[in-house]
Design a protein around this motif. Structure first.
Motif, PDB file in Angstrom:
ATOM      1  N   GLU A  32      44.299  54.722  93.395  1.00  0.00           N
ATOM      2  CA  GLU A  32      42.984  55.085  93.927  1.00  0.00           C
ATOM      3  C   GLU A  32      42.611  56.537  93.685  1.00  0.00           C
ATOM      4  O   GLU A  32      41.424  56.875  93.627  1.00  0.00           O
ATOM      5  CB  GLU A  32      42.926  54.789  95.428  1.00  0.00           C
ATOM      6  N   ILE A  33      43.626  57.409  93.479  1.00  0.00           N
ATOM      7  CA  ILE A  33      43.306  58.828  93.302  1.00  0.00           C
ATOM      8  C   ILE A  33      43.165  59.225  91.830  1.00  0.00           C
ATOM      9  O   ILE A  33      42.703  60.327  91.538  1.00  0.00           O
ATOM     10  CB  ILE A  33      44.355  59.730  93.991  1.00  0.00           C
ATOM     11  N   THR A  34      43.535  58.346  90.900  1.00  0.00           N
ATOM     12  CA  THR A  34      43.435  58.694  89.466  1.00  0.00           C
ATOM     13  C   THR A  34      42.828  57.546  88.647  1.00  0.00           C
ATOM     14  O   THR A  34      43.466  57.029  87.729  1.00  0.00           O
ATOM     15  CB  THR A  34      44.808  59.058  88.891  1.00  0.00           C
ATOM     16  N   PRO A  35      41.593  57.154  88.924  1.00  0.00           N
ATOM     17  CA  PRO A  35      41.017  56.009  88.206  1.00  0.00           C
ATOM     18  C   PRO A  35      40.199  56.354  86.971  1.00  0.00           C
ATOM     19  O   PRO A  35      39.736  55.442  86.268  1.00  0.00           O
ATOM     20  CB  PRO A  35      40.104  55.400  89.272  1.00  0.00           C
ATOM     21  N   LEU A  36      39.989  57.644  86.673  1.00  0.00           N
ATOM     22  CA  LEU A  36      38.976  58.002  85.674  1.00  0.00           C
ATOM     23  C   LEU A  36      39.274  57.501  84.269  1.00  0.00           C
ATOM     24  O   LEU A  36      38.378  57.008  83.579  1.00  0.00           O
ATOM     25  CB  LEU A  36      38.770  59.522  85.659  1.00  0.00           C
ATOM     26  N   THR A  37      40.515  57.631  83.808  1.00  0.00           N
ATOM     27  CA  THR A  37      40.805  57.172  82.445  1.00  0.00           C
ATOM     28  C   THR A  37      40.816  55.650  82.357  1.00  0.00           C
ATOM     29  O   THR A  37      40.489  55.086  81.301  1.00  0.00           O
ATOM     30  CB  THR A  37      42.137  57.742  81.925  1.00  0.00           C
ATOM     31  N   ALA A  38      41.162  54.971  83.441  1.00  0.00           N
ATOM     32  CA  ALA A  38      41.094  53.506  83.430  1.00  0.00           C
ATOM     33  C   ALA A  38      39.648  53.054  83.308  1.00  0.00           C
ATOM     34  O   ALA A  38      39.327  52.117  82.557  1.00  0.00           O
ATOM     35  CB  ALA A  38      41.726  52.947  84.697  1.00  0.00           C
ATOM     36  N   VAL A  39      38.762  53.707  84.029  1.00  0.00           N
ATOM     37  CA  VAL A  39      37.329  53.376  83.936  1.00  0.00           C
ATOM     38  C   VAL A  39      36.830  53.608  82.512  1.00  0.00           C
ATOM     39  O   VAL A  39      36.123  52.766  81.935  1.00  0.00           O
ATOM     40  CB  VAL A  39      36.514  54.207  84.940  1.00  0.00           C
ATOM     41  N   LYS A  40      37.217  54.738  81.925  1.00  0.00           N
ATOM     42  CA  LYS A  40      36.785  55.029  80.556  1.00  0.00           C
ATOM     43  C   LYS A  40      37.363  54.019  79.574  1.00  0.00           C
ATOM     44  O   LYS A  40      36.662  53.570  78.647  1.00  0.00           O
ATOM     45  CB  LYS A  40      37.225  56.450  80.163  1.00  0.00           C
ATOM     46  N   LEU A  41      38.613  53.624  79.759  1.00  0.00           N
ATOM     47  CA  LEU A  41      39.229  52.628  78.881  1.00  0.00           C
ATOM     48  C   LEU A  41      38.456  51.318  78.931  1.00  0.00           C
ATOM     49  O   LEU A  41      38.196  50.694  77.889  1.00  0.00           O
ATOM     50  CB  LEU A  41      40.687  52.402  79.287  1.00  0.00           C
ATOM     51  N   PHE A  42      38.039  50.892  80.116  1.00  0.00           N
ATOM     52  CA  PHE A  42      37.276  49.643  80.231  1.00  0.00           C
ATOM     53  C   PHE A  42      35.884  49.790  79.614  1.00  0.00           C
ATOM     54  O   PHE A  42      35.344  48.816  79.072  1.00  0.00           O
ATOM     55  CB  PHE A  42      37.200  49.205  81.694  1.00  0.00           C
ATOM     56  N   GLU A  43      35.326  50.973  79.681  1.00  0.00           N
ATOM     57  CA  GLU A  43      34.057  51.205  78.989  1.00  0.00           C
ATOM     58  C   GLU A  43      34.232  51.013  77.487  1.00  0.00           C
ATOM     59  O   GLU A  43      33.363  50.441  76.818  1.00  0.00           O
ATOM     60  CB  GLU A  43      33.545  52.611  79.285  1.00  0.00           C
ATOM     61  N   LEU A  44      35.358  51.482  76.965  1.00  0.00           N
ATOM     62  CA  LEU A  44      35.620  51.335  75.528  1.00  0.00           C
ATOM     63  C   LEU A  44      35.923  49.886  75.167  1.00  0.00           C
ATOM     64  O   LEU A  44      35.475  49.385  74.123  1.00  0.00           O
ATOM     65  CB  LEU A  44      36.787  52.244  75.127  1.00  0.00           C
ATOM     66  N   MET A  45      36.668  49.186  76.015  1.00  0.00           N
ATOM     67  CA  MET A  45      36.956  47.772  75.760  1.00  0.00           C
ATOM     68  C   MET A  45      35.677  46.952  75.787  1.00  0.00           C
ATOM     69  O   MET A  45      35.529  45.967  75.051  1.00  0.00           O
ATOM     70  CB  MET A  45      37.963  47.234  76.777  1.00  0.00           C
ATOM     71  N   ASP A  46      34.732  47.368  76.628  1.00  0.00           N
ATOM     72  CA  ASP A  46      33.455  46.670  76.733  1.00  0.00           C
ATOM     73  C   ASP A  46      32.650  46.771  75.435  1.00  0.00           C
ATOM     74  O   ASP A  46      31.780  45.931  75.175  1.00  0.00           O
ATOM     75  CB  ASP A  46      32.646  47.251  77.905  1.00  0.00           C
ATOM     76  N   GLU A  47      32.954  47.790  74.635  1.00  0.00           N
ATOM     77  CA  GLU A  47      32.247  47.981  73.362  1.00  0.00           C
ATOM     78  C   GLU A  47      32.853  47.156  72.231  1.00  0.00           C
ATOM     79  O   GLU A  47      32.329  47.145  71.121  1.00  0.00           O
ATOM     80  CB  GLU A  47      32.270  49.466  72.984  1.00  0.00           C
ATOM     81  N   THR A  48      33.942  46.456  72.484  1.00  0.00           N
ATOM     82  CA  THR A  48      34.546  45.581  71.477  1.00  0.00           C
ATOM     83  C   THR A  48      34.087  44.145  71.733  1.00  0.00           C
ATOM     84  O   THR A  48      33.285  43.887  72.633  1.00  0.00           O
ATOM     85  CB  THR A  48      36.084  45.650  71.546  1.00  0.00           C
ATOM     86  N   ASP A  49      34.633  43.200  70.952  1.00  0.00           N
ATOM     87  CA  ASP A  49      34.266  41.793  71.150  1.00  0.00           C
ATOM     88  C   ASP A  49      35.283  41.061  72.030  1.00  0.00           C
ATOM     89  O   ASP A  49      35.481  39.851  71.884  1.00  0.00           O
ATOM     90  CB  ASP A  49      34.097  41.077  69.806  1.00  0.00           C
ATOM     91  N   LEU A  50      35.899  41.784  72.949  1.00  0.00           N
ATOM     92  CA  LEU A  50      36.745  41.140  73.951  1.00  0.00           C
ATOM     93  C   LEU A  50      35.856  40.265  74.825  1.00  0.00           C
ATOM     94  O   LEU A  50      34.879  40.741  75.396  1.00  0.00           O
ATOM     95  CB  LEU A  50      37.445  42.197  74.807  1.00  0.00           C
ATOM     96  N   PRO A  51      36.163  38.963  74.948  1.00  0.00           N
ATOM     97  CA  PRO A  51      35.289  38.072  75.719  1.00  0.00           C
ATOM     98  C   PRO A  51      35.153  38.507  77.178  1.00  0.00           C
ATOM     99  O   PRO A  51      36.086  39.050  77.776  1.00  0.00           O
ATOM    100  CB  PRO A  51      35.997  36.717  75.623  1.00  0.00           C
TER     101      PRO A  51
END
Length: 490
Positions: A178-197
């Motif tokens: 809960e205290i270090t979520p920033l890079t996980a959020v950014k990683l999911f933003e990047l995954m969202d830009e791929t064709d991952l269903p």
């Protein structure tokens, strides 16, 4: 304006309905840099249901391995294109140095590519069980994977779980610390830009006691993979018994670093410093117990203290900083408590022991490199994981004494031996009850090698082919090549 973080469920960014939040801070300044909602139990359950439904649809699990590998490579490319952003976020949110964050990001990129390449190999087996019976051994995805990661390596630990879980064909729910979520959020933003269903990868935020508990208890989660403290790992293990889900746990350590009289002193001191002060000691494999043979003990301690005094502590964005900040005020207070415990136990505080309160570092969560000598194995500072820049230095007589002392702990994550005698070093390293070991080095490893520990340091392994196995089930398929009545009952 303070950034408010959202969840990522079924391919959409969703705001939580929870009224309780967690402030995300920069440990170097203690300034609030984002606010994360504590995901509700109902929202966590919705993420789990989404992952299960998506898995059962086959939209990801039924793809050919090469097709899943292609998506993993695209994620790696997106990360590579945004590596400076990921580095900056890791420095800002975790407090580690830029050099450490850079290494973490590169390792995370390599991890996605490693598992993409691994999918081009096959682990299936076939053999003739009898003249007319052909047996196939195949690997299948487990299903829905709940991934719970710690705050010390927010991005890298996420990827160590996400990459093999997705490679195997599973769907996932990730809960970062809960205290270090920033890079996980950014990683999911990047995954969202791929064709991952949509629905394959889901992100929830919030407390482990709430969101993590829901994941661990859920009968719709088929595996829970956790990295963190042994105490929390035990709790997760109990919670997972509801549906007997598979559990993968990488937990605490109190790792011995054994240095013999015949070791190269400069090399031993250098790696012993790296072993504990890299990451400000907030590393599960830290060499927090240094065991030095009596012939060089005094000389080693003198050299070690002088080198530790010269370590430059500073904010991660400072290119000259060699050791960064402690992740949170709560954790810094825990470290201070152990310093007091050490003093009360009779250990000698040879260096450090305090929060740095001078100059530009006063406003941040910076702690002095700390050394205790005159310690015994029954002391709490020797037996319990402190998870900070505190090291104990003990004296030993011979090989038997070294091994007895090294293994006298509930943990078994890592350990090292320093000696010019390779036969002796190998003999000793085989006797250390730990899953990750080194000879004349420390911390250096590779994504192809399995990561995990013995005893109360965990169950299962991350990385390498072992890491992929954690997220797979093994099935035997028996084929009758000449079907006819068996005439068992006449």
């Amino acid at each position: 304006m303070t950034r408010h973080l959202k969840m990522y469920i079924n391919g959409e960014w969703v705001a939580s309905s929870s009224e309780t939040t967690v402030n995300v801070i920069d440990p170097a300044t203690q300034e609030v840099i984002a606010v994360a909602s504590n995901t509700t139990k109902e929202e966590t359950e919705e993420a789990i249901k989404t992952a299960k439904r998506t898995f059962e649809s086959g939209v990801w699990s039924d793809l050919l391995p090469q097709e899943r590998a292609s998506v993993l490579r695209k994620i790696a490319e997106k990360m590579e294109d945004n590596e400076n952003t990921l580095i900056d976020l890791e420095v800002q949110n975790n407090g580690k140095t830029k050099r450490e964050a850079d290494s973490d990001v590169q390792d995370a990129i390599n991890c996605f590519r490693y598992y993409a390449d691994l999918l081009n190999t096959t682990s299936d087996q076939t053999y003739e069980a009898s003249e007319d019976l052909q047996t196939l051994i195949v690997k299948e995805p487990i299903g829905t994977a709940g991934l719970i990661v710690p705050w010390n390596f927010p991005l890298l630990m996420s990827v160590w779980k996400i990459a093999p879980a997705l490679a195997a064909g599973n769907t996932i729910i990730l809960k970062p610390a809960e205290i270090t979520p920033l890079t996980a959020v950014k990683l999911f933003e990047l995954m969202d830009e791929t064709d991952l269903p949509k629905g394959v990868a889901n992100l929830i935020l919030g407390l482990g006691s709430e969101a993590g508990q829901t994941i661990s208890e859920s009968k719709d989660v088929d595996i829970v993979s956790f990295t963190g403290s042994t105490a929390v790992g035990r709790h997760i293990m109990k919670a997972a018994t509801g549906n007997m889900k598979k559990v993968s746990l990488e937990m605490g350590g109190k790792s011995p670093n054994i240095i013999f009289d015949d070791a190269d002193l400069d090399t031993a001191v250098d790696y012993a410093l790296f072993g504990i002060y890299m990451g400000a000691g907030q590393v599960c494999t830290s060499g927090s117990r240094i065991l030095v043979q009596e012939g060089i003990y005094d000389k080693f301690v003198k050299n070690y203290i002088e080198r530790a005094k010269a370590i430059k502590v500073g904010p991660g964005h400072d290119e000259n900083a060699e050791m960064g900040a402690i992740v949170s005020q709560k954790h810094l207070e825990n470290i201070l408590e152990y310093v007091q415990i050490g003093k009360e136990e009779g250990a000698h505080l040879a260096l450090g022991g305090s929060k740095i309160k001078s100059g530009e570092l006063e406003k941040g969560l910076f702690f002095e490199p700390t050394i205790f000598t005159n310690v015994t194995n029954d002391m709490r500072i020797v037996q319990e994981e402190i998870f900070g820049p505190i090291v104990t230095i003990q004296k030993f007589k011979d090989e038997d004494d070294a091994i007895k002392t090294a293994n006298d702990t509930d943990y078994g994550l890592a350990g090292a031996v320093f000696s010019k005698d390779q036969n002796k070093a190998l003999r000793l390293i085989k006797k250390i009850r730990a899953g990750i070991t080194w000879v004349n080095t420390y911390h250096l490893t590779d994504e192809q090698a399995p990561w995990g520990g013995y005893k109360q340091s965990g169950i299962g392994r991350s990385l390498g082919t072992y890491g992929l196995d954690e997220y797979q089930e093994t099935k035997q398929i028996n084929i009758n090549l000449a079907p006819e009545p068996i005439h068992w009952f006449e």
